[in-house]
Enzyme design. Structure first.
Site, PDB file in Angstrom:
ATOM      1  N   SER A  79       0.807  -1.223   0.000  1.00  0.00           N
ATOM      2  CA  SER A  79       0.000   0.000   0.000  1.00  0.00           C
ATOM      3  C   SER A  79       0.840   1.273   0.000  1.00  0.00           C
ATOM      4  O   SER A  79       0.301   2.375   0.037  1.00  0.00           O
ATOM      5  CB  SER A  79      -0.918   0.010   1.219  1.00  0.00           C
ATOM      6  OG  SER A  79      -0.140  -0.025   2.394  1.00  0.00           O
ATOM      7  N   THR A 181      -2.091   3.624   4.303  1.00  0.00           N
ATOM      8  CA  THR A 181      -1.327   4.859   4.208  1.00  0.00           C
ATOM      9  C   THR A 181      -0.455   4.998   5.447  1.00  0.00           C
ATOM     10  O   THR A 181      -0.922   4.773   6.554  1.00  0.00           O
ATOM     11  CB  THR A 181      -2.283   6.070   4.164  1.00  0.00           C
ATOM     12  OG1 THR A 181      -3.148   5.941   3.049  1.00  0.00           O
ATOM     13  CG2 THR A 181      -1.508   7.381   4.077  1.00  0.00           C
ATOM     14  N   THR A 199       1.578   7.090   0.217  1.00  0.00           N
ATOM     15  CA  THR A 199       0.729   5.935  -0.081  1.00  0.00           C
ATOM     16  C   THR A 199       0.745   5.611  -1.563  1.00  0.00           C
ATOM     17  O   THR A 199       1.107   6.447  -2.394  1.00  0.00           O
ATOM     18  CB  THR A 199      -0.731   6.231   0.339  1.00  0.00           C
ATOM     19  OG1 THR A 199      -1.516   5.069   0.183  1.00  0.00           O
ATOM     20  CG2 THR A 199      -1.326   7.342  -0.508  1.00  0.00           C
ATOM     21  N   ARG A 209      -7.244   8.375  -9.892  1.00  0.00           N
ATOM     22  CA  ARG A 209      -7.835   8.652  -8.588  1.00  0.00           C
ATOM     23  C   ARG A 209      -6.781   9.120  -7.598  1.00  0.00           C
ATOM     24  O   ARG A 209      -5.688   8.570  -7.520  1.00  0.00           O
ATOM     25  CB  ARG A 209      -8.522   7.398  -8.051  1.00  0.00           C
ATOM     26  CG  ARG A 209      -9.182   7.590  -6.664  1.00  0.00           C
ATOM     27  CD  ARG A 209      -8.276   7.153  -5.528  1.00  0.00           C
ATOM     28  NE  ARG A 209      -8.937   7.233  -4.221  1.00  0.00           N
ATOM     29  CZ  ARG A 209      -8.341   7.017  -3.060  1.00  0.00           C
ATOM     30  NH1 ARG A 209      -7.044   6.695  -3.046  1.00  0.00           N
ATOM     31  NH2 ARG A 209      -8.996   7.116  -1.919  1.00  0.00           N
ATOM     32  N   GLY A 233      -7.150   5.565   5.856  1.00  0.00           N
ATOM     33  CA  GLY A 233      -8.461   5.024   5.569  1.00  0.00           C
ATOM     34  C   GLY A 233      -8.970   5.470   4.212  1.00  0.00           C
ATOM     35  O   GLY A 233      -8.192   5.817   3.324  1.00  0.00           O
TER      36      GLY A 233
END
Length: 320
Positions: A79, A181, A199, A209, A233
């Site tokens: 991630s 993240t 992230t 995005r 999140g």
């Protein structure tokens, strides 16, 4: 926690790291200085590198950048940085931002081929009149400033992406693939605050995005008079309330870091109660006095705290 968000082995943390403990909720420590906090389990390793700088009297800004390098360079972390899972088109796009005690800030979004977007963000802050560079422009800037172009899609991430393509269903699961993240906030021995956030964004997101992580005020905010906050999140929910700016402003109004994080989460909950049950958002905050706190929607959010007493991992208190 999930199998892929493994605890970082103590041998990798170095001899300077004390054995960590885990408890239901960290108790804020007044006057702890220096101090560094990082989101999630890999925050332990990030804190070790940051602490090397803080314990030597270094600047919080240098510490948070050094800490961010750890997960960014780890191919096993899916991630952040090198090991990040791609978007649905197979591109690994990275987002990051950094902010110092003077209110200076830099950010990159949709950056490809660069392992350490946090350092590109710092270059944007220090060498340009801008705050944010995106996409191809961010890559051009990075290459012009000596960063090396590399392939970020690892064999493991590519395999996972091809497996996902078989059904191409976008159904994020809380605390599994989309919420890792790393946000890092620190208070140095001189009493100055800084923060960093980096992230690879949501796995299998639409190409282009961008979430909250590189957006100053959403994924990260620092006010040296008050405190600092970072978020993790589902970024869309954080952006909608300008989450980290809100947390800092709540601390300015006299709320503790813990209460400020809780109130921000409750703001998200109030706006869309049903949706809030299905996603994860967590905030981590630190004030000028060295007090800290964290709060999240769902159980499972962890954060690491490094002080002179050692490097410890805690569970964030949750609404649900």
């Amino acid at each position: 926690m999930t199998s892929r968000r493994k605890f970082i082995k103590l041998t990798a943390l170095g001899a300077a790291t004390l054995p960590f403990a885990k408890t239901a909720l960290a108790q804020p420590t007044a006057g702890a200085k220096p101090i560094v906090l990082s989101t999630w389990n890999f925050g332990l390793g990030a804190n070790v590198e940051a602490w090397k700088i803080l314990s030597a009297g270094g600047r919080a800004l240098d510490a948070v950048e050094a800490g961010a390098w750890v997960p960014e360079a780890d191919p096993k972390e899916t991630s952040v940085g090198l090991g990040g899972l791609p978007d649905r088109d197979g591109h690994v796009t990275l987002d990051a931002c950094i902010m110092d005690e003077h209110g200076n800030c830099g950010s990159v979004a949709g950056l490809e081929h660069i392992v350490h977007p946090i350092s590109v963000a710092r270059k944007v802050m220090e060498k340009t009149p801008h705050v944010m560079l995106v996409g191809e422009g961010a890559l051009q800037f990075a290459l012009a400033n000596g960063f090396k172009k590399e392939k970020l899609l690892t064999k493991e991430s590519e395999k996972a992406w091809k497996e996902w393509l078989k059904k191409a269903e976008y159904k994020p699961v809380v605390n599994i693939e989309n919420h890792d993240t790393i946000g890092i906030i620190a208070l140095d021995a001189a009493g100055n605050l800084s923060g960093a956030c980096t992230t690879s964004g949501m796995a299998y997101k639409l190409h282009g995005r961008v979430g909250d992580s590189p957006i100053i005020g959403a994924g990260l905010y620092v006010d040296n008079e008050v405190g600092a906050a970072t978020a993790t999140g589902v970024g869309e929910e954080v952006i909608r309330i300008v989450g980290c700016h809100l947390v800092v402003e709540l601390m300015r109004q006299g709320n503790s870091p813990q209460d400020a994080c809780r109130l921000a989460v409750e703001r998200i909950l109030k706006k869309n109660p049903e949706k809030a049950k299905q996603v994860q958002v967590g905030f981590l905050a630190l004030n000028k006095q060295g007090e800290y706190g964290a709060y999240c929607l769902q159980k499972g959010f962890t954060y690491a705290v490094h002080t002179q007493e050692g490097n410890k991992l805690f569970d964030g208190q949750s609404h649900f």
